[in-house]
Scaffold this motif. Structure first.
Motif, PDB file in Angstrom:
ATOM      1  N   GLU B  36       0.780  -1.235   0.000  1.00 22.33           N
ATOM      2  CA  GLU B  36       0.000   0.000   0.000  1.00 22.33           C
ATOM      3  C   GLU B  36       0.816   1.291   0.000  1.00 22.33           C
ATOM      4  O   GLU B  36       0.309   2.331  -0.395  1.00 22.33           O
ATOM      5  CB  GLU B  36      -0.988  -0.004   1.185  1.00 22.33           C
ATOM      6  N   GLU B  74      -9.668  -5.253  11.633  1.00 20.87           N
ATOM      7  CA  GLU B  74     -10.515  -5.211  10.438  1.00 20.87           C
ATOM      8  C   GLU B  74     -11.451  -4.002  10.486  1.00 20.87           C
ATOM      9  O   GLU B  74     -11.986  -3.582   9.473  1.00 20.87           O
ATOM     10  CB  GLU B  74     -11.304  -6.524  10.270  1.00 20.87           C
ATOM     11  N   VAL B  87      -4.521   2.187   2.795  1.00 27.38           N
ATOM     12  CA  VAL B  87      -4.975   0.797   2.662  1.00 27.38           C
ATOM     13  C   VAL B  87      -6.236   0.745   1.788  1.00 27.38           C
ATOM     14  O   VAL B  87      -6.377  -0.137   0.929  1.00 27.38           O
ATOM     15  CB  VAL B  87      -5.212   0.157   4.057  1.00 27.38           C
ATOM     16  N   ALA B  88      -7.132   1.724   1.989  1.00 25.94           N
ATOM     17  CA  ALA B  88      -8.354   1.771   1.163  1.00 25.94           C
ATOM     18  C   ALA B  88      -8.003   1.969  -0.310  1.00 25.94           C
ATOM     19  O   ALA B  88      -8.662   1.411  -1.201  1.00 25.94           O
ATOM     20  CB  ALA B  88      -9.271   2.891   1.655  1.00 25.94           C
ATOM     21  N   ASP B  91      -7.037  -1.406  -1.642  1.00 25.36           N
ATOM     22  CA  ASP B  91      -8.277  -2.187  -1.840  1.00 25.36           C
ATOM     23  C   ASP B  91      -8.902  -1.835  -3.189  1.00 25.36           C
ATOM     24  O   ASP B  91      -9.228  -2.701  -3.990  1.00 25.36           O
ATOM     25  CB  ASP B  91      -9.328  -1.843  -0.764  1.00 25.36           C
ATOM     26  N   ARG B  92      -9.032  -0.535  -3.386  1.00 20.68           N
ATOM     27  CA  ARG B  92      -9.710  -0.056  -4.586  1.00 20.68           C
ATOM     28  C   ARG B  92      -8.889  -0.345  -5.846  1.00 20.68           C
ATOM     29  O   ARG B  92      -9.430  -0.800  -6.864  1.00 20.68           O
ATOM     30  CB  ARG B  92      -9.960   1.454  -4.452  1.00 20.68           C
ATOM     31  N   ARG B  95      -9.063  -3.975  -6.825  1.00 17.72           N
ATOM     32  CA  ARG B  95     -10.375  -4.288  -7.412  1.00 17.72           C
ATOM     33  C   ARG B  95     -10.496  -3.702  -8.825  1.00 17.72           C
ATOM     34  O   ARG B  95     -10.826  -4.400  -9.773  1.00 17.72           O
ATOM     35  CB  ARG B  95     -11.471  -3.709  -6.495  1.00 17.72           C
ATOM     36  N   TYR B 101      -5.333 -10.264  -4.656  1.00 18.14           N
ATOM     37  CA  TYR B 101      -5.309  -9.415  -3.457  1.00 18.14           C
ATOM     38  C   TYR B 101      -5.583 -10.218  -2.196  1.00 18.14           C
ATOM     39  O   TYR B 101      -6.479 -11.058  -2.168  1.00 18.14           O
ATOM     40  CB  TYR B 101      -6.374  -8.315  -3.615  1.00 18.14           C
ATOM     41  N   PRO B 103      -6.573  -9.181   1.372  1.00 18.69           N
ATOM     42  CA  PRO B 103      -6.904  -8.085   2.287  1.00 18.69           C
ATOM     43  C   PRO B 103      -6.561  -8.445   3.730  1.00 18.69           C
ATOM     44  O   PRO B 103      -6.249  -9.601   4.037  1.00 18.69           O
ATOM     45  CB  PRO B 103      -8.419  -7.922   2.104  1.00 18.69           C
ATOM     46  N   GLN B 109      -2.992 -13.025   4.542  1.00 18.13           N
ATOM     47  CA  GLN B 109      -2.344 -11.706   4.553  1.00 18.13           C
ATOM     48  C   GLN B 109      -1.066 -11.763   5.392  1.00 18.13           C
ATOM     49  O   GLN B 109      -0.977 -12.540   6.350  1.00 18.13           O
ATOM     50  CB  GLN B 109      -3.316 -10.655   5.128  1.00 18.13           C
TER      51      GLN B 109
END
Lengths: 201, 472
Positions: B36, B74, B87-88, B91-92, B95, B101, B103, B109
C-alpha cells in the motif's frame, strides 16, 4: 518530468556518510498518496525538534542554504529503503542535483525518474566541492549534463560519467513508459515465446 | 558451446525482451508484488494516462506496512486516517485493476515477502520485483528479485518490463558449517560487516558454499533479504532439492506436467564451472559468531563477545559517522556489548518473521520469563501465526510475557502504531538500525531471533550460547 540541462546554484554541504532514505524522509510521511508536498519534511528529524522548531545548526536551516539546489554529500547517499518519496522530497524542496562518491542503487535510479541528477565523482573532487559548498551562498556550483561537467565557484571543472540512455531521458524530460510502449510488439513476442518455454511462469 | 555463465547471467538472459546498442535492456518481469505504501502514486499515474495493468494475473497485492497488528484491526477506525486512506486505496486499486489481493481480513495476509513464497508465487528462475527494497528475499529461490521505486512500479504495471542495465557478478561463499547458536541472520550481518553497506553496490550477489546449502529455505530467505543492506541489487541462491521441496504443492506452484517441465528447467539454474565473478568474498562458517549491531548502520556489526568500538579506530567519513552513531545510541567506546541493557524486544519482519524464526526464539524462551519492559512477536503472515499456534509456540511466547500480534511489518519500520519512544532501546530481528527507523530517538540493535529471545530473558544483550549450555 522536468528536463535537466544545466543548473547553477547554491550547494549545501552534507559530509555525513551513509545518509539513508529514512533520514531523507522519515516513514511517517510515507502515508501520502501524492508525490508533491514532501519538501517541508525533507530531512525532518535532522531539521526540526520533536515539537516542530527548526534546528538552527542543520545545514538547510542556515540562511545561506535555505534555497540550495544542489547537495554535496558523503559516501553511499540514499541507502536503505526504495521509497521514491526520498527524491520527491528533495525535488519538492528544490534540490535538482546530488553530488557524492557513491549512491545506493535504487535511490540512484529513482532520481532519474524525477528530473534529479545524481553525480558520482571521486573522493578528491567531492572533497573539493564540499569545501566550495561550505563557502555558502557566494559560491555557486554549475552542473552541465550535456557536457557532463561540474564547475566549482573558482572555475575548476570536474568531468563525470552518466549512462547515455539515462542522460538522454533526463535532457529531454522523457517518459520511460511511453518509450517502452513503443516496443509493445517485442513484449508480445517475448510473452508468446515464454508461454511455450516456461508455461508455469 | 556458450561461455560458462553464472546463475544471474542465466536468469537475465532468459528475460531480455530487447537490448539496445548501449547495453540498456528491457527485462521481462514474471511477478510483481505490490503493497500500500509505494503503489498509490503508480496506480494514479496509470489512471491519468488511461493505461491498464498489462498482466494482472502476474500482479499480487497485500497491505502490510501500515496495518495495525492488534486485534480488531478489520475495523478501519483502528487506523489513523492517513493509513486508512492508503490501505483503502490499495483495496480499490486491486479491485479496479483486477489483480490478486490478500486483504487484511484474509488469513493469508502478511508481509509481502513472506506471502509471495508461501503462496507459491515466487518460483526459481523468475524475475520478481516490488516497490520495496527487501524484495531481495525472493532470491533465496534462485529468482532474480529486487526493489524498485514507485515510477518503476508504474512502469511494470503498464508494461510488465523494466529498463535495466546488467549488474556485475559477486560471489559470497560461506565455507564449512555454522557453529551451534549461529544462524542465517549472523551470516548475513557478518557479510555486511565485512563488505560494508556499499560493498555490493553495482553487483548481484550469489551466496554459495556449504553453510548456505545447509540452511533451510527460511534461513536462505533471511540471508538474501539483507543483500540490499550490503548495497547489492539482489542476492541469489541456486535452487536445490530443498527449494523444490518447499515449492511443491504451494497454491500457485505448477502442478502435473507443468511441474515436471518446471523442475527440468530449474535444475539448469546454477553457476557453470569456470563462470566469471567480478568480486569474490569468502568467509569461513566456523568463524561466524552470534553478532549484534552497535551503531546506526547495518555494517556496524560485532560478535556479541566484543566491545563498543572507538570512533577513532575508523578512517575517513566513518569516524564522524561512528561518533554520531554512539551519541545517538547512548553508548561509550570500550563498553562490553553484553552490558547494554534492553527495554524492548521485537521479533518479526520480512527478515525474521517466518516459522523457523519463531521456533528458534521459542526454544530459548520455553519455561522462562522476560526481564524487559515489553516484548512482541509479530508473525510474518497469518499462516505463520496459525502454524505457530498449532505448534504451541504462541503459548510459549505468551507465557514468557511476549505480546502475540497479528501479521504485518510492524516495528521494523514503525509506520503503524508499533513504535519506540525516544531513548528506548530495542533488540530487533529486523533489518535496519538507522536513526529513527523504529521511532524517533529509538535505539535499535539488530540480531537473530534466538539472540533477541536471549536479550528478552536477561534484560541485556546476551550471548545466546550461554542460555543453550554451550561453551563460548
Amino acid at each position: 518530468m522536468d528536463k535537466f540541462t544545466t543548473l547553477t546554484g547554491v550547494a549545501a554541504p552534507m559530509p555525513l556518510v551513509n545518509i539513508d532514505t529514512d533520514m531523507i524522509i522519515p516513514k511517517q510521511f510515507l502515508k501520502t498518496i501524492q508525490r508533491s508536498g514532501l519538501g517541508k519534511n525533507l530531512f525532518d528529524e535532522m531539521r526540526y525538534t520533536p515539537d516542530g522548531q527548526e534546528i538552527p545548526d542543520f545545514v538547510l536551516n542556515q540562511p545561506a542554504y535555505r534555497s540550495a539546489q544542489i547537495l554535496v554529500a558523503g559516501d553511499n547517499f540514499g541507502c536503505g529503503s526504495s521509497r521514491e518519496h526520498a527524491p520527491w522530497a528533495l525535488l519538492d524542496f528544490g534540490i535538482r542535483c546530488v553530488i557524492s562518491t557513491s549512491f545506493a542503487d535504487i535511490f540512484y535510479n529513482n532520481c532519474f525518474k524525477n528530473g534529479i541528477l545524481p553525480v558520482v565523482l571521486p573522493q578528491d573532487a567531492v572533497d573539493y566541492l564540499m569545501d566550495d559548498a561550505r563557502k555558502g551562498a557566494n559560491a555557486r556550483i554549475t552542473v552541465d549534463l550535456e557536457s557532463q561537467t561540474v564547475t566549482a565557484s573558482d572555475g575548476r571543472t570536474f568531468a563525470f560519467e552518466v549512462d547515455p540512455f539515462k542522460k538522454h531521458c533526463l535532457l529531454n524530460g522523457l517518459d520511460d513508459i511511453g518509450l517502452t510502449l513503443e516496443k509493445a510488439a517485442a513484449i508480445d513476442a517475448f510473452e508468446a515465446k515464454a508461454a511455450t518455454l516456461r508455461p508455469w511462469a | 558451446m556458450t561461455a560458462p555463465r553464472t546463475l544471474y547471467d542465466k536468469i537475465w538472459d532468459d528475460h531480455v525482451v530487447h537490448q539496445a546498442e548501449d547495453g540498456t535492456c528491457l527485462l521481462y518481469i514474471d511477478r510483481h508484488l505490490v503493497h500500500e505504501v509505494t503503489s498509490p502514486q503508480a496506480f494514479e499515474g496509470l489512471r491519468m494516462a488511461g493505461r491498464k495493468v498489462r498482466a494482472p494475473e502476474k500482479t499480487i497485492a497485500v497491505p502490510d506496512h501500515n496495518v495495525p497488528t492488534t486485534q480488531g484491526r478489520e475495523n478501519p477506525d483502528q487506523m489513523p486516517e492517513e493509513s486508512r486512506i492508503q490501505v483503502a486505496a490499495l483495496d480499490r486499486n486491486a479491485r479496479d485493476f483486477g489483480i490478486h489481493y490478500y486483504p487484511v481480513t484474509d488469513v493469508r495476509q502478511g508481509i509481502v515477502h513472506i506471502v509471495g513464497p508461501e503462496q507459491g508465487w515466487t518460483l526459481p528462475g523468475m524475475t520478481v520485483v516490488c516497490g520495496d527494497s527487501h524484495t531481495a528475499t525472493h532470491g533465496a529461490f534462485g529468482a532474480l528479485a529486487h526493489g524498485i521505486g514507485t515510477s518503476e512500479v508504474e512502469h511494470v504495471l503498464a508494461t510488465q518490463t523494466l529498463i535495466q542495465k546488467k549488474s556485475k557478478n559477486m560471489k559470497v561463499e560461506i565455507t564449512g558449517s555454522l557453529r551451534p547458536g549461529v544462524t542465517a541472520k549472523d551470516i548475513t550481518l557478518s557479510v555486511i560487516g565485512a563488505t560494508g553497506t556499499a560493498g555490493g553496490t553495482g553487483y548481484v550477489i550469489e551466496y554459495c558454499g556449504q553453510a548456505i546449502r545447509e540452511l533451510s529455505m527460511e534461513g536462505r530467505m533471511t540471508v538474501c533479504n539483507m543483500a540490499i543492506e550490503g548495497g547489492a541489487r539482489a542476492g541469489l541462491i541456486a535452487p536445490d532439492e530443498k527449494t523444490f521441496e518447499y515449492v511443491k504443492g504451494r497454491p500457485h506452484a505448477p502442478k502435473g506436467a507443468k511441474w515436471e517441465a518446471a523442475l527440468a528447467y530449474w535444475k539448469t539454474l546454477y553457476t557453470d564451472e569456470g563462470a566469471h565473478f567480478d568480486k569474490v568474498v569468502t568467509i569461513r562458517g566456523e568463524d561466524i559468531a552470534p553478532v549484534v549491531t552497535w551503531g546506526t548502520s547495518p555494517e556496524d556489526v560485532l560478535p556479541i563477545t566484543g566491545t563498543v568500538p572507538d570512533p577513532e579506530s575508523f578512517t575517513g567519513g566513518k569516524v564522524e559517522a561512528a561518533r554520531r552513531s554512539l551519541d545517538y545510541m547512548g553508548l561509550k567506546p570500550g563498553m562490553k556489548l553484553t552490558d547494554i541493557a534492553i527495554d524492548t524486544v521485537f521479533i518479526g519482519s520480512c527478515t525474521n518473521g517466518r516459522i523457523e524464526d519463531l521456533r528458534a526464539a521459542a526454544e530459548i524462551l520455553k519455561g522462562r520469563k522476560i526481564k524487559v519492559k515489553r516484548a512482541m512477536v509479530v508473525p510474518g503472515s497469518g499462516l505463520v501465526r496459525a502454524q505457530a499456534e498449532e505448534e504451541g509456540l504462541a503459548q510459549i511466547f505468551i507465557d514468557a510475557g511476549f505480546e502475540w500480534r497479528l501479521a504485518g511489518c510492524s516495528m521494523c519500520l514503525a509506520m503503524n502504531p508499533d513504535q519506540l519512544q525516544p531513548g528506548e532501546r530495542c533488540a530487533a530481528t529486523s533489518n535496519r538500525n538507522f536513526e529513527g527507523r523504529q521511532g524517533r530517538g529509538g535505539r535499535t540493535h539488530l540480531m537473530s531471533p534466538a539472540m533477541a529471545a536471549a536479550a528478552a530473558i536477561t534484560g541485556h544483550l546476551t550471548d545466546v550460547r550461554e542460555l543453550m549450555g554451550e561453551t563460548v
